[in-house]
Enzyme design. Structure first.
Site, PDB file in Angstrom:
ATOM      1  N   GLU A  21      -3.112   1.502   2.752  1.00  0.00           N
ATOM      2  CA  GLU A  21      -2.279   2.399   2.245  1.00  0.00           C
ATOM      3  C   GLU A  21      -2.140   3.465   1.169  1.00  0.00           C
ATOM      4  OE1 GLU A  21       1.688  -0.870   1.296  1.00  0.00           O
ATOM      5  OE2 GLU A  21      -0.488  -1.440   0.294  1.00  0.00           O
ATOM      6  N   LYS A  98       9.730   1.148   0.365  1.00  0.00           N
ATOM      7  CA  LYS A  98       8.648   0.844   1.389  1.00  0.00           C
ATOM      8  C   LYS A  98       9.817   0.791   2.737  1.00  0.00           C
ATOM      9  CE  LYS A  98       4.705  -0.196   0.048  1.00  0.00           C
ATOM     10  NZ  LYS A  98       3.499  -1.093  -0.331  1.00  0.00           N
TER      11      LYS A  98
END
Length: 118
Positions: A21, A98
């Site tokens: 990520e 997210k």
């Protein structure tokens, strides 16, 4: 107290617990509520008497794009702390999402919701 709401601030960033990520990145969405006194601006019609929210949006985008925190909670807190440095802002609510969290068999989104005041 009065407020300005800014919704749908979308930008690409590198915050996340998984190492990939912080390398590959992902999209984030931010909604803000900024509490401040809008009385003078409502009477004067002068941008100098209010918060120029273009600056708030730019600060959020810059933080999301450049931060590499492990936790979205940390990113949301950093956004709140930065916006509270703006002279007019007395309180801020940050909703940080997210939309595509890398969690197997999960199609929803993760949202952190924090409120901070001076």
């Amino acid at each position: 107290m009065d407020c300005i709401q800014l919704t749908g601030i979308r930008c690409y960033g590198y915050t996340g617990y998984l190492p990939e990520e912080q390398v590959l990145g992902q999209w984030f969405e931010v909604d803000l509520t900024l509490w401040l006194d809008l009385t003078s601006a409502g009477e004067s019609d002068d941008i100098a008497d209010t918060l120029d929210y273009r600056h708030a949006i730019e600060k959020v985008k810059q933080l999301v794009k450049t931060s590499k925190f492990a936790l979205v909670e940390k990113l949301a807190s950093a956004i709140a702390a930065t916006l509270l440095q703006l002279e007019q802002v007395q309180q801020v609510r940050v909703l940080l999402s997210k939309p595509a969290a890398p969690i197997p068999d999960f199609g929803g989104q993760i949202t952190i919701d924090i409120t901070r005041a001076r």
